[in-house]
Design an enzyme around this catalytic site. Sequence first.
Site, PDB file in Angstrom:
ATOM      1  CB  CYS A   1     109.599 107.853 -28.115  1.00 49.07           C
ATOM      2  SG  CYS A   1     109.784 106.262 -28.925  1.00 49.07           S
TER       3      CYS A   1
ATOM      4  CD  GLU B   1     116.899 100.133 -29.024  1.00 51.29           C
ATOM      5  OE1 GLU B   1     117.130  98.924 -28.961  1.00 51.29           O
ATOM      6  OE2 GLU B   1     117.793 100.982 -29.259  1.00 51.29           O
TER       7      GLU B   1
HETATM    8  N1  NAD Z   1     110.264 104.289 -32.229  1.00 54.46           N
HETATM    9  C1  NAD Z   1     111.328 104.519 -31.487  1.00 54.46           C
HETATM   10  O1  NAD Z   1     112.227 105.282 -31.854  1.00 54.46           O
HETATM   11  C2  NAD Z   1     111.487 103.850 -30.141  1.00 54.46           C
HETATM   12  C3  NAD Z   1     112.679 104.048 -29.428  1.00 54.46           C
HETATM   13  C4  NAD Z   1     112.800 103.472 -28.172  1.00 54.46           C
HETATM   14  C5  NAD Z   1     111.747 102.754 -27.638  1.00 54.46           C
HETATM   15  N2  NAD Z   1     110.601 102.608 -28.351  1.00 54.46           N
HETATM   16  C6  NAD Z   1     109.515 101.825 -27.758  1.00 54.46           C
HETATM   17  O2  NAD Z   1     109.377 100.637 -28.531  1.00 54.46           O
HETATM   18  C7  NAD Z   1     108.012 100.228 -28.565  1.00 54.46           C
HETATM   19  C8  NAD Z   1     107.570 100.089 -30.013  1.00 54.46           C
HETATM   20  O3  NAD Z   1     107.573 101.388 -30.579  1.00 54.46           O
HETATM   21  P1  NAD Z   1     107.469 101.578 -32.157  1.00 54.46           P
HETATM   22  O4  NAD Z   1     107.718 103.012 -32.414  1.00 54.46           O
HETATM   23  O5  NAD Z   1     108.291 100.569 -32.857  1.00 54.46           O
HETATM   24  O6  NAD Z   1     105.922 101.222 -32.370  1.00 54.46           O
HETATM   25  P2  NAD Z   1     105.239 100.788 -33.729  1.00 54.46           P
HETATM   26  O7  NAD Z   1     103.792 101.022 -33.545  1.00 54.46           O
HETATM   27  O8  NAD Z   1     105.970 101.402 -34.872  1.00 54.46           O
HETATM   28  O9  NAD Z   1     105.507  99.199 -33.799  1.00 54.46           O
HETATM   29  C9  NAD Z   1     104.868  98.244 -33.021  1.00 54.46           C
HETATM   30  C10 NAD Z   1     104.561  97.055 -33.929  1.00 54.46           C
HETATM   31  O10 NAD Z   1     104.171  95.926 -33.156  1.00 54.46           O
HETATM   32  C11 NAD Z   1     103.179  95.214 -33.885  1.00 54.46           C
HETATM   33  N3  NAD Z   1     102.498  94.326 -32.934  1.00 54.46           N
HETATM   34  C12 NAD Z   1     101.641  94.649 -31.932  1.00 54.46           C
HETATM   35  N4  NAD Z   1     101.282  93.548 -31.233  1.00 54.46           N
HETATM   36  C13 NAD Z   1     101.937  92.499 -31.800  1.00 54.46           C
HETATM   37  C14 NAD Z   1     101.996  91.105 -31.536  1.00 54.46           C
HETATM   38  N5  NAD Z   1     101.312  90.566 -30.527  1.00 54.46           N
HETATM   39  N6  NAD Z   1     102.768  90.333 -32.332  1.00 54.46           N
HETATM   40  C15 NAD Z   1     103.475  90.858 -33.351  1.00 54.46           C
HETATM   41  N7  NAD Z   1     103.458  92.181 -33.664  1.00 54.46           N
HETATM   42  C16 NAD Z   1     102.695  92.987 -32.882  1.00 54.46           C
HETATM   43  C17 NAD Z   1     102.329  96.309 -34.474  1.00 54.46           C
HETATM   44  O11 NAD Z   1     101.571  95.825 -35.566  1.00 54.46           O
HETATM   45  C18 NAD Z   1     103.407  97.330 -34.895  1.00 54.46           C
HETATM   46  O12 NAD Z   1     103.842  97.110 -36.218  1.00 54.46           O
HETATM   47  C19 NAD Z   1     107.257 101.270 -27.766  1.00 54.46           C
HETATM   48  O13 NAD Z   1     107.135 100.847 -26.437  1.00 54.46           O
HETATM   49  C20 NAD Z   1     108.160 102.482 -27.840  1.00 54.46           C
HETATM   50  O14 NAD Z   1     107.954 103.362 -26.776  1.00 54.46           O
HETATM   51  C21 NAD Z   1     110.454 103.111 -29.595  1.00 54.46           C
END
Ligand code: NAD
Length: 445
Positions: A264, A151
Amino acid sequence: MRVSVIGCGHLGAPHAAAMAELGHEVIGVELNPETCKILQTGRGAFHEKGLDELLDKHVHTGRLRFTTDLHEAAATADLHFIGVGTPLRSDGRGYDVGQVVGAVRSLAPLLTRPATIVGKSTVTVGTVARLQEIIREHAGSEGVDLVWNPEFLREGHAVEDSLYPDRIVAGLASPEAENAIREVYAPILARGDAELIVTDPATAEVLKSAANAYLSTKISYINAMAEVCEITGADVATVAHGIGIDPRIGHGGMRPGIGYGGGCLPKDVAAFTHRVGEIGATGAAALLNAVEHINHARLDAARDLVETAHGRPLDTATIAVLGASFKAGTSDVRNSPALRLAGLLHSSAARTIIHDPESVPAARRLHPEYTYADNIGTALRDADVVVLATEWPQYTRDADLPTAAARAVRRKVLVDVRTAVDIDAWAAAGWTVHQLGRPAQQSTA
Ligand SMILES: NC(=O)c1ccc[n+]([C@@H]2O[C@H](COP(=O)([O-])OP(=O)(O)OC[C@H]3O[C@@H](n4cnc5c(N)ncnc54)[C@H](O)[C@@H]3O)[C@@H](O)[C@H]2O)c1
């Protein structure tokens, strides 16, 4: 299509809402019951521009629902997005992929008919191969494909970027998996404004890490030039503008400041730096080590600039810090340089008071020991130095703020560590303005 989004945080919640907006029937699975409960009401658990509106719309049309129960998702959906977190390991040596492995490990045995698992989380090269093994071993059916679909959304624009991505990268290994990706993104692909890059999983993994590393390199580059300008008396804003005219360089990511932060870039650069070192890509490791070093050093430079602006030891200063989130448009305070700077000032100044239009609750949870103001007037009252730490439009585009703020403070000294304000407007309202890598602008009032 019937799709699930597993992990509904900063990536997953906007993605789930966007998938519903594209016409899919979506079930969001969120392990955290508190977060899930908030999402079920049609609101985000954090501030992200436009997210509440889209969640509200589709939770109430019934096209989008949230659950903590993975069984429900496995039974309902044919395509499962994985958007769980990949935090940095506590020793800093790469990602902790426990959430991703856990989600795939839990989901696989529940899949009793062919399905596609689409990973969106950012992972190190090699993770997909490991997950493929888990699926082969544990899937409850034949025909469970794995795609890596990193993403690229920007927080603060997460909804817009999920609906209108500039590219869709799909690392996959079978025609069935490619068909599933083409089907789920069909409404976007039909517009013709997003390139679909179909590749192998390892290339998709590296592509995402390389993108974040490049962005961080660009930010650190201009911040390194700010350091050069501080020593030479040159103006980094003019340097950035002048070099960015070259289309090979461009203006994006060229605003000097206190460096990158958020959920990130810091962890992705750290994990990639470690990984490229581990595999023996020594040139890449040296470059990325320098990027990280520069990023850390800018916070100290910002603290020193506040002290220079105050003209006395900081323990005599009352400082108003405007902004706590890592960037405007989001309440995310993970690895926020604004909050880190506030922390440095908190430990050196007589009094530091922090304001942010959206992230005070999140900042307070992380740092209850700091002082926060619920309104900007309270933050500014009797300040000796005002530090603009996050470039919220409330701070940078309100034409009345320089004059209104001038009436509240003790001394009209602004340190804009984001190079974001209209410097002439503030100087005309009597302020001396300090920015990183630029000569101070004296009051012209
Ligand atoms: N935040 C961004 O802008 C962004 C952009 C690109 C990529 N990413 C990538 O996306 C991924 C997620 O990032 P984020 O910022 O959303 O993290 P985040 O911590 O905000 O969200 C992750 C969510 O997953 C939930 N979770 C964990 N294990 C789970 C399971 N087994 N079942 C259901 N829910 C579960 C957690 O409770 C949490 O709410 C990371 O790898 C990050 O590097 C994030």
